[in-house]
Design a protein around this motif. Structure first.
Motif, mmCIF file in Angstrom:
data_model
loop_
_atom_site.group_PDB
_atom_site.id
_atom_site.type_symbol
_atom_site.label_atom_id
_atom_site.label_comp_id
_atom_site.label_asym_id
_atom_site.label_seq_id
_atom_site.Cartn_x
_atom_site.Cartn_y
_atom_site.Cartn_z
ATOM 1 N N PRO A 97 0.827 -1.201 0.000
ATOM 2 C CA PRO A 97 0.000 0.000 0.000
ATOM 3 C C PRO A 97 0.863 1.254 0.000
ATOM 4 N N PRO A 136 1.341 5.137 0.910
ATOM 5 C CA PRO A 136 0.724 6.060 1.858
ATOM 6 C C PRO A 136 0.480 7.450 1.279
ATOM 7 N N MET A 137 -0.585 8.079 1.729
ATOM 8 C CA MET A 137 -0.816 9.495 1.417
ATOM 9 C C MET A 137 -1.508 10.124 2.607
ATOM 10 N N SER A 138 -0.979 11.226 3.083
ATOM 11 C CA SER A 138 -1.604 11.820 4.273
ATOM 12 C C SER A 138 -2.605 12.881 3.887
ATOM 13 N N THR A 139 -3.544 13.115 4.805
ATOM 14 C CA THR A 139 -4.461 14.231 4.581
ATOM 15 C C THR A 139 -3.667 15.529 4.746
ATOM 16 N N TYR A 198 -11.820 16.709 6.695
ATOM 17 C CA TYR A 198 -11.436 16.216 5.389
ATOM 18 C C TYR A 198 -12.592 15.522 4.693
ATOM 19 N N ARG A 199 -13.375 14.774 5.451
ATOM 20 C CA ARG A 199 -14.507 14.085 4.831
ATOM 21 C C ARG A 199 -15.531 15.074 4.301
ATOM 22 N N ALA A 233 -7.932 8.993 -1.478
ATOM 23 C CA ALA A 233 -6.635 8.353 -1.213
ATOM 24 C C ALA A 233 -6.114 8.586 0.201
ATOM 25 N N PRO A 234 -6.217 9.810 0.750
ATOM 26 C CA PRO A 234 -5.688 9.984 2.103
ATOM 27 C C PRO A 234 -6.506 9.271 3.175
ATOM 28 N N VAL A 235 -7.736 8.910 2.865
ATOM 29 C CA VAL A 235 -8.593 8.301 3.880
ATOM 30 C C VAL A 235 -8.504 6.778 3.843
ATOM 31 N N LEU A 236 -8.573 6.227 2.654
ATOM 32 C CA LEU A 236 -8.460 4.779 2.493
ATOM 33 C C LEU A 236 -6.999 4.457 2.209
ATOM 34 N N THR A 237 -6.709 3.298 1.708
ATOM 35 C CA THR A 237 -5.320 3.016 1.348
ATOM 36 C C THR A 237 -5.194 2.971 -0.166
#
Lengths: 298, 391
Positions: free
Chosen positions: A120, A122-125, A144-145, A212-216
């Protein structure tokens, strides 16, 4: 346990899910409606956009830059795919299209694996969106949501304005209604197709970038979503963006609340599988009443 | 004519002589998930294997080793196919790796019936620790339910009310059952989610609504990074809810992707990098030198598998074809484990200590673990006599 704040939160979850699905559904319904093309590779644009955004964000540290570049990249990728591989398929039956675009999905999955590895990514919010929005003393929701929902709404609004008020938009609408007439009028239908396909890919890509930042971010992440999106465009009526919008919201909310209520009514063992089925039961019921989908003008 | 007779006699002698000679090398099938839901674990196991082989000089117990690596893709049928191929075509001496519970459950009986030795470096499904135990399987990692028991026993001490979240597959069921059996406090709610679920917003909403002060989560390998990020975004950790789970939820593999979200999580572990004993210091240093970070448990487990094998092959002086002797040598577990001490129960699963660690931000700015307590000592399978093996 079920109180006001909880229901509000679940409603927000359902709407967010629905709006994200709408981004995917809009592109797919356009492709199906205008080009009569079943595109099973739609989920791949979701995935590739996620990878591009995660990679660029990792390199530059800027979420906005990553999102923008990934969006443009996906649009270009969509156009390239259409020009390079899809043109022979328009004449052929849906089964051939299914086979070919399924092959494309496999290709994109393996290509991603080669480019970005099997683990996976990674990407951060972005830090400026990492807080919460407080609606009341009891009700709060991750910022973010909310941003995902806002962006999806804005994209949908922009799409609607484009379709309604620009010349190109009216050509797209005309093509959805009557492809043969458009060709007979001498409009360059090929260019329109390339554009529509690229636009659809970009919308799917936007969904991928935002989530992307929330899921993988991983291989094949867009493919399970595609099945739900197919259900949505059938419910909403093939070719109708407005139909896709309402159907997406309906599906998002129904799915979220089914997963909540059914396990409560039937216990976990029965409830969880029933919740997974809820969507398709909904589809069946709607098709019984409205065989062409909800909003298709016949 | 005489040459022919001589030739036949010589050939007969060669055939007779063969069994008495020790094997000249050992062939191992390294069957792990390199793709699929558990690929993160499979790759980490591979790294542990590499560190072990470097230390052993590419030999095991003095025998040169040949590793055949195969990807089970996380799918039971693919895993069984690769295992069968490895045994029949490549003629491997034993199988190790074994990242995924579903693959393990699929190959355990067929391989065992065929007399193939398996040493698991990661998965330890509970049914194979009980009625379905077999003398051809050694598990060097841990039994799924016991990790949950460690968490549950600790939760019984600190939790006022708990919400239980698990995933719908073998290891998820084992863990949930383990928690429910050993957690004595009130349960505020429960969710069993599909393995494919990536978005936990609904379940986190339920946790909030249930007013639980504790969340137990067993999350699958492909979802846990997303889950931890969503946990951080939900703000539950700042509002008095503590997360309890297994150490793989937030470890050195996933810290870079998870940001600050894991801080404060209380995790159960049978090993962690900061554990202080000579074998572990050596292992962690070697891993850190090679890969630039601390190892995760999958690497440590696979490393232990190789060290165990090395000790056993050495004990039988290279005669790995004598399966009974090899098995007895493996059972003795006479090697220096990075866990400090290691022994097998009669079900050939580990009897070991379990700790509770807390995720903290270290002075270096990186995340690490702080030991909270040793929660279980010399813990073996709860129902050991359900496994009929005795030795």
């Amino acid at each position: 346990m079920i109180d006001g704040p909880f229901l509000v939160e679940e409603l927000l979850n359902g709407v967010q899910l629905g709006l994200m699905l709408f981004l995917m559904a809009a592109g797919l319904t356009l492709t199906f409606g205008i080009m009569n093309l079943v595109n099973l590779a739609h989920g791949s644009f979701y995935m590739v956009a996620s990878y591009l955004a995660a990679m660029i964000a990792g390199l530059t540290g800027s979420f906005l830059l990553a999102a923008g570049l990934a969006l443009i990249g996906t649009l270009l990728l969509g156009a390239a795919v259409e020009v390079a591989s899809l043109r022979p398929l328009y004449r052929r039956g849906h089964l051939d299209q299914v086979l070919a675009t399924f092959g494309l999905t496999l290709f994109f999955n393996e290509m991603s694996r080669i480019l970005w590895g099997s683990e996976p990514y990674p990407m951060s919010t972005p830090s400026w969106l990492s807080g919460e929005v407080q609606f009341s003393s009891e009700i709060y929701y991750p910022a973010y949501r909310l941003a995902i929902s806002v962006v999806a709404l804005a994209a949908g609004g922009a799409l609607a304005l484009f379709i309604r008020y620009t010349k190109l938009g009216s050509l797209v609408r005309a093509g959805a209604n009557n492809r043969e007439m458009l060709q007979a009028l001498g409009i360059n239908i090929r260019l329109i197709y390339t554009f529509v396909f690229g636009l659809g890919a970009a919308l799917a890509g936007l969904a991928g970038i935002m989530t992307a930042p929330v899921l993988t971010v991983q291989i094949g992440v867009g493919d399970p979503i595609l099945i739900v999106v197919l259900v949505i465009i059938v419910i909403g009526g093939i070719g109708s963006i407005v139909g896709a919008f309402f159907a997406s919201l309906l599906v998002g909310v129904v799915d979220t609340f089914a997963r909540l209520i059914l396990p409560m009514l039937f216990g976990n063992e029965m409830g969880a599988p029933l919740a997974s089925m809820a969507l398709y039961v909904l589809l069946a019921l709607i098709l019984i009443v409205r065989p062409r989908g909800f909003l298709v003008d016949s | 004519m005489r040459n022919k007779v001589l030739g036949v006699v010589l050939a007969a002698f060669c055939l007779l002589a063969n069994p008495a000679l020790a094997a000249d090398k050992i062939k191992i099938l390294f069957l792990v998930s390199l793709t699929g839901p558990w690929s993160v674990f499979g790759h980490e196991q591979e790294r542990g294997l590499q560190v072990a082989l470097e230390e052993l000089g590419n030999t095991v117990g003095g025998l040169p080793v040949e590793i055949i690596t195969k990807d089970d893709q996380g799918k039971p049928d693919a895993g069984l196919q690769q295992a069968t191929q490895g045994v029949q075509l490549d003629k491997v001496d034993l199988i190790t790796g074994l990242s995924a519970a579903s693959v393990m459950m699929a190959i355990a009986k067929p391989m065992s019936d065929a007399g193939v030795l398996m040493i698991s470096g990661n998965t330890g499904p509970t049914p194979l620790a009980r009625e379905q135990c077999t003398e051809n399987l050694f598990v060097v990692s841990y039994e799924a339910e016991l990790m949950a028991k460690a968490t549950a026993v600790y939760m019984s001490k600190v939790a006022k009310s708990a919400y239980l979240l698990s995933a719908d597959f073998q290891a998820g069921w084992d863990s949930l059952n383990g928690v429910k059996e050993f957690y004595k406090g009130p349960v505020a709610g429960e969710s069993v989610v599909p393995v494919s679920l990536l978005d936990f917003s609904s379940d986190l909403a339920k946790v909030r609504a249930s007013r639980a002060d504790t969340l137990y989560g067993f999350i699958t390998a492909q979802a846990f990074i997303g889950f931890v990020k969503q946990w951080g975004q939900s703000g539950l950790g700042n509002r008095g809810v503590t997360f309890h789970g297994g150490v793989w939820t937030a470890d050195d593999l996933s810290f870079p992707a998870e940001g600050d979200a894991p801080i404060g999580m209380l995790l159960a572990a049978h090993w962690f990098p900061q554990l202080d004993n000579p074998a572990n210091r050596k292992f962690v240093a070697a891993f850190h030198k090679k890969f630039g970070r601390n190892p995760a448990m999958q690497a440590q487990q696979q490393y232990d598998v190789m060290m165990l094998l090395d000790s056993a092959v050495r004990a039988v002086k290279g005669h790995i074809e004598d399966r009974t002797a090899l098995r007895n040598a493996l059972r003795k577990a006479d090697f220096a484990s990075a866990r400090g001490k290691f022994k097998f129960g009669t079900n050939q699963f580990p009897v070991q200590d379990y700790y509770i660690v807390k995720v903290v931000k270290q002075s270096s700015g990186e995340l690490g673990y702080e030991l909270v307590t040793k929660i279980l000592e010399d813990q073996g399978e709860t129902y050991m006599d359900r496994c009929p093996m005795r030795w």
